[in-house]
Structure formats: C-alpha cells, structure tokens
Scaffold this active site. Structure first.
Site, short mmCIF file in Angstrom:
data_model
loop_
_atom_site.label_atom_id
_atom_site.label_comp_id
_atom_site.label_asym_id
_atom_site.label_seq_id
_atom_site.Cartn_x
_atom_site.Cartn_y
_atom_site.Cartn_z
N CYS A 163 4.60 -11.17 6.90
CA CYS A 163 3.88 -9.90 6.77
C CYS A 163 3.01 -9.58 7.97
O CYS A 163 2.37 -8.52 8.00
CB CYS A 163 3.06 -9.91 5.50
N HIS A 303 -5.70 -6.00 5.19
CA HIS A 303 -4.38 -6.45 4.75
C HIS A 303 -4.20 -6.06 3.29
O HIS A 303 -3.14 -5.56 2.91
CB HIS A 303 -4.26 -7.96 4.96
N LYS A 335 -1.83 -0.19 1.59
CA LYS A 335 -0.84 -0.70 0.65
C LYS A 335 -1.05 -0.14 -0.75
O LYS A 335 -0.15 -0.20 -1.58
CB LYS A 335 -0.87 -2.22 0.61
N HIS A 340 3.64 -2.80 -0.12
CA HIS A 340 3.60 -3.85 0.90
C HIS A 340 4.94 -3.89 1.62
O HIS A 340 5.94 -4.36 1.10
CB HIS A 340 3.31 -5.20 0.24
#
Length: 412
Positions: A163, A303, A335, A340
């Site tokens: 990721c 994130h 996200k 994601h």
C-alpha cells in the site's frame, strides 16, 4: 544549489470520478465510491462491497487497441498519465526524451489478467494460456507502457511495496530529479485488484469491512466502529518537474515536493509496529529533508485505512512527531470515500493533498462519528473546510512494514 522538484500536472481515475475535477468535487461533496460489487459473481462471498471505478472508457483519451494488450491497472495508468501530461502543458516533442522518465507503483499488478488466464489453464490446459500473459500482468508494465506511449527514454521502473507503492514511486521520482538524473518524470500508482479471488483472500484474512448492508458507511477511518478497510481500484499519476525547467516554460505549479521519507517497521508481515516507530521515523525524515519544523505543517492526509490497528498506530505516531501541535493539525482520510486502492492509494492521496494545497480546502473524513480512545485528533468531521495550507504531509504504510511520507509545500 540543490535541485528542486515541483508538480505541474495531475491525473486521476477513482471510484468517484475518472478525472481530477470530478474526483475533487466528489470529495468536497462527501460522495463515497463504495457500493455493492458489480464486476463479478458474489455467490458465497463474505464481503460484497468495494470502491470500483465506474464507466471507464480508455478510448476517450487513448487508442482503444491498447486495451487488448493491457491489464485494467495499466489502462488506468495510461488514462491518468494522458490527463496529467495534458494538464502540465508539456510538449514532449520539444523535450530531450532521455531526460524524461516514468515510475509507477503497483502492489498487485495485472491480477485480473492472471486470474482469467489461470482459469483458462485449469479448464483448457497449458496450450490455451495467452502468450501475452506475462507482459500484460507484470507490475512494471504500467510504467513501461507509459514510456512506450509517450516515447520516453529516461528512468523507467516500478515500485512494489504493497500500500506504499504509489507513494514510493513519487518519492523515488523526486529523488531522481533532485539528484540530476531526470528533468521530468511521470509518476504515481495504479491498481485494479477488485476481483473475486483477491477480495476473497483479503476477506479471509480479516482485513476487510463486512458492513455489506451499508456500503456507504463501511469505510470509517478513525471511528470507534471501524471494522476493516474497503478494497478499491484506481490510479493517481502526476508530472514531476525540476523547478527551473518548469519556470523556464511558464508552467503552472501545484506545489513543491520538498521532502520524502522511506522506512521499514521490521516487525510483522501485516500488523504495524505497535509503537509506530517506523511511522514516526518516516515523518521525521520527510520533515527534515524539507527543512520543516512540525509547527509549520497545517495538514496531514493520513494513511487512515479504517482498520483498528493501523488507525490507532498512525495517530500515536502523529502525536509523537508533532507533540502539542498535533491537535492543531487538520487530519483527514481520503479512503473514507475512495476506499483503499492498495498500491495506488498513496499516489491518489498525494493528488488530493496537492489539490488541498492549491485550493485552500480540505475534505471531510466521512463516517467519522465517534472517536476511539486515544484516537482523538481533528479528523475534519464536518467538512469541507477552508484552510490556509503552506505545508502538508501525505502518509502511506504497507503490508511488510513499508512506510512512506511525502512533504509538500506551496511553491511560492
């Protein structure tokens, strides 16, 4: 003097829009791209939701023949690259192509093509496997096809770090430019891994939200009721250019990539270090290279995966790096609406960060309703919000303990 790198073009393909303008307006409106999966049979599936790209047509920007020799993740990359190059105003015919490169990350590569061809292999035998399987599925082919399509002869490779792949691609492009290896690099990340096989694998490891009956409320970063991430597909591509080169041609600049950090947790194949040591270090490295003090940062695009461990660890790391200033930061997670995007996530989120930098506005973290214990920063609950941003961070962390952080600031 050290060379400097700026972003002069943006391109996006996301679950809420197949270009930058549509995606940006969707995010400001709080529109989520998460819905019931439409792309394959959901029989016996534990998870039936994802953030899929909708109504995608490569022929709107590129020769449709490319689609027959490119996996969906490569098609996304080519499409977004065409937007980014057009947005930058570059005339590549006037450039020294040996000084123009492509670096595009992907965590999974052509998994759709692999899955389809493996089915052919099982059902019809080895002779029915396509001779194009390998050049279509390998993760480096997004960068390779961009290089071929635009006739680039500079640095050309792929980053694969789960990721963090897309963020690492942008960071490595930044490195090549400031070190003098290139003047222009088309960089970012692309992923198209929403398949029956892949979704099953992520679901079986307990990583995905199972809020199937409420897909629009499933991705809820930092919220007390978060239960896993929502898998997505998409792509973010930007044109990164040496500052003086951009100035010489009068380019419009979105922002400067001022610092880049890359670290490892050295802890676990999926779980983050519980003390956030790798995340702390990566943010500190990005700030140090940018010459920024923590109090000079106004915004972090986190994130923010919507998983219990990752969200709590990231908040702990932000508090450690920023101290008392942490409560004055605007922190959001794209996200919450984009899902994601795995290897594309860091690149897509950097594009959002740069739009926030230039527009002076940040989107909300949708579905954030109740703070968890200790997970208590300003997550832009009620957005969008006007914000004078002079410097910002974009965080990306991946399975295997891969961490990346990119510091951007206004180019003025």
């Amino acid at each position: 003097m050290k060379r400097r790198a700026v972003v002069t073009g943006l391109g996006l393909v996301t679950a809420v829009g197949n270009d930058v303008a549509t995606t940006w307006q969707s995010l400001l409106a709080g529109k989520t791209g998460v819905a019931r999966i439409a792309g394959f049979d959901l029989t016996d599936m534990a998870v039936t939701i994802a953030a899929e790209v909708k109504e995608f047509d490569i022929s709107l920007r590129l020769d449709p023949k490319l689609a027959r020799r490119a996996d969906r993740f490569t098609q996304f990359a080519l499409y977004a690259a065409a937007e980014a190059v057009a947005d930058s105003g570059l005339d590549l015919a006037k450039e020294d192509r040996s000084r123009v490169g492509a670096i595009v990350g992907s965590g999974m590569g052509g998994v759709r093509t692999w899955e389809a061809q493996f089915g052919q292999f099982i059902e019809k035998g080895p002779k029915r496997v396509s001779p194009l399987l390998i050049p279509i599925m390998i993760p480096d082919m997004a960068a390779g096809q961009i290089s071929i399509t635009f006739g680039l002869r500079g640095v050309n490779f792929c980053t694969t770090s789960a990721c963090a792949s897309g963020a690492h691609a942008v960071g490595e492009a930044f490195r090549h430019i400031v070190h003098g290896d290139a003047d222009i690099i088309i960089a970012g990340g692309s992923e198209a891994a929403v398949t029956r096989f892949t979704v099953s694998a992520f679901a079986n490891m307990g990583a995905l939200s199972k809020r199937n009956d409420e897909p629009e409320r499933a991705s809820r970063p930092f919220d007390r009721e978060r239960d896993g991430f929502v898998i997505a597909e998409g792509c973010g591509i930007c044109v990164i250019e040496e500052l003086e080169h951009a100035r010489a041609r009068g380019a419009r600049v979105y922002g400067e990539i001022a610092g880049y950090g890359a670290t490892g947790d050295g802890h676990h194949i999926t779980a983050p270090d519980p003390e956030g040591l790798g995340a702390i270090d990566v943010m500190n490295r990005a700030l140090a290279e940018a010459g920024l003090r923590p109090e000079e940062v106004q915004y972090i695009n986190a994130h923010g995966t919507s998983t219990p461990l990752n969200d709590a660890t990231e908040v702990k790391a932000i508090k450690s790096v920023f101290g008392a200033h942490a409560t004055r930061l605007a922190v959001n997670s794209s996200k919450s609406m984009l899902g994601h995007g795995l290897g594309s996530a860091g690149a897509m989120e950097l594009m959002v960060t740069l739009k926030s930098l230039t527009e002076g506005e940040v989107h909300a973290t949708v579905n954030f309703e109740q703070p968890d214990e200790g997970v208590d920063l300003d997550f832009v609950k009620d957005g969008p919000r006007e914000l004078d941003i002079r410097a910002a961070l974009s965080n990306s962390f991946g399975f295997g303990g891969h961490n990346s952080c990119i510091a951007v600031r206004r180019a003025d």
